[in-house]
Design an enzyme around this catalytic site. Structure first.
Site, PDB file in Angstrom:
ATOM      1  N   PHE A   1     -10.542 -21.700   3.244  1.00 39.22           N
ATOM      2  CA  PHE A   1     -10.460 -21.872   4.700  1.00 39.22           C
ATOM      3  C   PHE A   1     -11.846 -21.763   5.335  1.00 39.22           C
ATOM      4  CE2 PHE A   1      -5.963 -19.898   4.347  1.00 39.22           C
ATOM      5  CZ  PHE A   1      -5.419 -21.141   4.045  1.00 39.22           C
TER       6      PHE A   1
ATOM      7  N   SER B   1       2.433  -7.188   9.405  1.00 40.50           N
ATOM      8  CA  SER B   1       0.972  -7.205   9.196  1.00 40.50           C
ATOM      9  C   SER B   1       0.349  -8.584   9.010  1.00 40.50           C
ATOM     10  CB  SER B   1       0.633  -6.336   7.982  1.00 40.50           C
ATOM     11  OG  SER B   1       1.214  -6.893   6.823  1.00 40.50           O
TER      12      SER B   1
ATOM     13  N   ILE C   1       0.841  -1.204   0.000  1.00 40.08           N
ATOM     14  CA  ILE C   1       0.000   0.000   0.000  1.00 40.08           C
ATOM     15  C   ILE C   1       0.878   1.257   0.000  1.00 40.08           C
ATOM     16  CG2 ILE C   1      -1.934   1.198   1.116  1.00 40.08           C
ATOM     17  CD1 ILE C   1      -2.661  -1.489   2.444  1.00 40.08           C
TER      18      ILE C   1
ATOM     19  N   PHE D   1     -10.191  -1.957   5.026  1.00 39.86           N
ATOM     20  CA  PHE D   1     -10.746  -3.299   4.874  1.00 39.86           C
ATOM     21  C   PHE D   1      -9.741  -4.055   3.987  1.00 39.86           C
ATOM     22  CE2 PHE D   1     -14.540  -3.419   7.440  1.00 39.86           C
ATOM     23  CZ  PHE D   1     -14.480  -2.129   7.932  1.00 39.86           C
ATOM     24  N   ASN D   2     -10.143  -4.942   3.077  1.00 39.03           N
ATOM     25  CA  ASN D   2      -9.133  -5.792   2.415  1.00 39.03           C
ATOM     26  C   ASN D   2      -8.532  -5.125   1.186  1.00 39.03           C
ATOM     27  OD1 ASN D   2     -10.599  -7.620   4.208  1.00 39.03           O
ATOM     28  ND2 ASN D   2      -9.372  -9.192   3.232  1.00 39.03           N
TER      29      ASN D   2
ATOM     30  N   LYS E   1      -2.412  -2.120  16.433  1.00 40.04           N
ATOM     31  CA  LYS E   1      -3.038  -1.011  15.696  1.00 40.04           C
ATOM     32  C   LYS E   1      -3.946  -0.205  16.620  1.00 40.04           C
ATOM     33  CE  LYS E   1      -1.195  -1.783  11.718  1.00 40.04           C
ATOM     34  NZ  LYS E   1      -0.305  -0.813  11.083  1.00 40.04           N
TER      35      LYS E   1
ATOM     36  N   TYR F   1      -1.571  -8.534  16.341  1.00 37.06           N
ATOM     37  CA  TYR F   1      -1.437  -7.545  15.256  1.00 37.06           C
ATOM     38  C   TYR F   1      -2.480  -6.445  15.413  1.00 37.06           C
ATOM     39  CZ  TYR F   1      -2.558  -5.417  10.803  1.00 37.06           C
ATOM     40  OH  TYR F   1      -2.872  -4.500   9.834  1.00 37.06           O
TER      41      TYR F   1
ATOM     42  N   ASP G   1      -9.952 -15.895  11.983  1.00 32.25           N
ATOM     43  CA  ASP G   1     -10.729 -15.311  10.879  1.00 32.25           C
ATOM     44  C   ASP G   1     -12.150 -15.008  11.322  1.00 32.25           C
ATOM     45  OD1 ASP G   1      -8.841 -15.114   8.941  1.00 32.25           O
ATOM     46  OD2 ASP G   1      -9.491 -16.858   7.791  1.00 32.25           O
TER      47      ASP G   1
ATOM     48  N   SER H   1      -6.536  -0.725  10.734  1.00 34.33           N
ATOM     49  CA  SER H   1      -7.119  -1.918  10.116  1.00 34.33           C
ATOM     50  C   SER H   1      -8.510  -2.169  10.655  1.00 34.33           C
ATOM     51  CB  SER H   1      -6.227  -3.108  10.456  1.00 34.33           C
ATOM     52  OG  SER H   1      -6.880  -4.306  10.141  1.00 34.33           O
TER      53      SER H   1
ATOM     54  N   GLY I   1       9.357  -5.021   2.443  1.00 37.54           N
ATOM     55  CA  GLY I   1       9.190  -4.151   1.267  1.00 37.54           C
ATOM     56  C   GLY I   1      10.167  -4.534   0.166  1.00 37.54           C
TER      57      GLY I   1
HETATM   58  N1  UDP Z   1      -8.644 -17.348   2.379  1.00 42.69           N
HETATM   59  C1  UDP Z   1      -8.846 -18.642   1.909  1.00 42.69           C
HETATM   60  N2  UDP Z   1      -7.786 -19.309   1.367  1.00 42.69           N
HETATM   61  C2  UDP Z   1      -6.540 -18.761   1.269  1.00 42.69           C
HETATM   62  C3  UDP Z   1      -6.347 -17.443   1.758  1.00 42.69           C
HETATM   63  C4  UDP Z   1      -7.414 -16.759   2.302  1.00 42.69           C
HETATM   64  O1  UDP Z   1      -9.955 -19.186   1.987  1.00 42.69           O
HETATM   65  O2  UDP Z   1      -5.614 -19.455   0.797  1.00 42.69           O
HETATM   66  C5  UDP Z   1      -9.773 -16.616   2.966  1.00 42.69           C
HETATM   67  C6  UDP Z   1      -9.521 -16.151   4.401  1.00 42.69           C
HETATM   68  O3  UDP Z   1      -9.869 -17.168   5.308  1.00 42.69           O
HETATM   69  C7  UDP Z   1     -10.435 -14.919   4.482  1.00 42.69           C
HETATM   70  C8  UDP Z   1     -10.414 -14.368   3.069  1.00 42.69           C
HETATM   71  O4  UDP Z   1      -9.945 -15.428   2.229  1.00 42.69           O
HETATM   72  O5  UDP Z   1     -11.759 -15.300   4.788  1.00 42.69           O
HETATM   73  C9  UDP Z   1      -9.463 -13.173   2.894  1.00 42.69           C
HETATM   74  O6  UDP Z   1      -8.210 -13.550   3.449  1.00 42.69           O
HETATM   75  P1  UDP Z   1      -6.926 -12.639   3.317  1.00 42.69           P
HETATM   76  O7  UDP Z   1      -5.782 -13.368   3.966  1.00 42.69           O
HETATM   77  O8  UDP Z   1      -6.739 -12.235   1.886  1.00 42.69           O
HETATM   78  O9  UDP Z   1      -7.281 -11.313   4.113  1.00 42.69           O
HETATM   79  P2  UDP Z   1      -7.759 -11.092   5.652  1.00 42.69           P
HETATM   80  O10 UDP Z   1      -9.239 -10.889   5.584  1.00 42.69           O
HETATM   81  O11 UDP Z   1      -7.344 -12.285   6.452  1.00 42.69           O
HETATM   82  O12 UDP Z   1      -7.046  -9.838   6.043  1.00 42.69           O
END
Ligand code: UDP
Length: 330
Positions: free
Chosen positions: A208, A77, A13, A169-170, A145, A141, A285, A117, A37
């Protein structure tokens, strides 16, 4: 006009923000220790390799330049890593930010945009998260923040620090000119992993958890384009410089996409097969994180240009293809 110090400006970012600051005619100096980085991402403005926790280095930097404001990205992060190595996270994220705040105070620099975050929010919530939702971070983490937000709030009251904590967010997607993009090692984020499967660099994606209380059982996130995030930092700087109020501001699209929806969209954008395998939930998660960015629109005049997940994925796909051609074994 002075320079904008961008700590962590060689990261995902941070580099996009440094590029946009320079495009807006602002002068930057990037400070990055290159722990995560990339030197080739720090190609706009000046670059100094070093640690944000290094007081002597900060003193030299602030004495030798006219720094007008700071945008502070430099931090570790990874949620999972922070659970395994909490002390490193507190040292790096809390210690580093305290060193920076000290240096800013010593050198009378009072304007700071801070990377926060959506992970600070809790408990889980089905609706859109606003800034006044309770903050109960569940990972070290996220606690780093949240702690820094508290420190900045106290300093704003006591010593007139002007700050914006941007709660992302993401972050997703890449520079529309494909000069920089998302490169982590190891990669843990959904979109780059999905695209690596599309490129044949990985056999399949592990989902996941498909037993979440969501329509298709997979977790929902609010994906926001990295250039939209970058632009919000510039708007936050202007907001503070124009006397705007300090505080925390969400940056999200207000739209949730499940893991399965992201994979389906990636199949469409890439025209490739993306094999998947079910895997257990990843600890820590949340089922759903979707942000309300009304405050960013009202206070900063922020308007995301890439709200559609297909557009976000298309920029990421262009970058990943180019990156693979340039360094097939990276
Ligand atoms: N995720 C997944 N498989 C992967 C990586 C991530 O299913 O190999 C899912 C993760 O459990 C979450 C979403 O994708 O629900 C976004 O994950 P990411 O790590 O990109 O960002 P986060 O929300 O954890 O910051």
């Amino acid at each position: 006009m002075g320079q904008i110090l961008v700590t962590g400006g060689a990261g995902y970012i941070g580099a996009h923000t440094a590029k946009r600051l320079n495009a807006a005619g602002l002068e930057t100096v990037v400070l990055d220790n290159l722990a995560t980085g990339h030197r080739d991402f720090a190609r706009w403005g000046a670059f100094i390799q070093g640690d944000v926790g290094d007081q002597a280095l900060l003193d030299r930097l602030f004495s030798s330049r006219t720094i007008e404001a700071v945008i502070h990205f430099a931090a570790a992060s990874q949620v999972g890593e922070s659970v395994r190595e909490p002390l490193a996270y507190y040292q790096n994220n809390v210690g580093g930010t305290l060193a920076l705040l000290n240096a800013m105070q010593r050198h009378k620099v009072d304007t700071l945009v801070f990377s926060s975050s959506c992970a600070v929010y809790g408990p889980p919530f089905d609706g859109l998260l606003t800034e006044d939702h309770p903050c109960q971070p569940i990972s070290p983490y996220a606690r780093t923040k949240r702690m820094m937000e508290d420190v900045m709030q106290d300093m704003a009251r006591a010593s007139g620090l002007k700050y914006t904590a941007l709660r992302y967010f993401n972050a997703a997607g890449a520079d529309p000119e494909a000069e920089i993009g998302e490169r982590h090692n190891p990669e843990t984020h959904l979109i780059p992993l999905v695209l690596q499967v599309a490129l044949g660099q990985r056999q399949r994606l592990e989902i996941f958890g498909d037993d979440y209380p969501t329509p298709d059982g997979t977790a929902i996130r609010d994906y926001i384009h990295v250039q939209d995030l970058a632009d919000a930092h510039i708007q936050a700087l202007r907001h503070l410089q124009n006397g705007g109020e300090s505080g925390a501001i969400n940056l999200g699209n207000g739209q949730g996409h499940s893991v399965r929806q992201v994979i389906d969209a990636a199949c469409n954008v890439t025209g490739r097969d993306i094999p998947v395998r079910m895997a257990p939930r990843r600890p820590g998660d949340s089922p759903r994180l979707v942000g309300d960015a009304t405050k960013a629109r009202a206070l900063l005049g922020w308007q995301p240009a890439y709200a559609d997940i297909n557009d976000i994925l298309a920029t990421a796909w262009a970058w990943h293809k180019k990156e693979t051609l340039a360094a097939p074994h990276r």
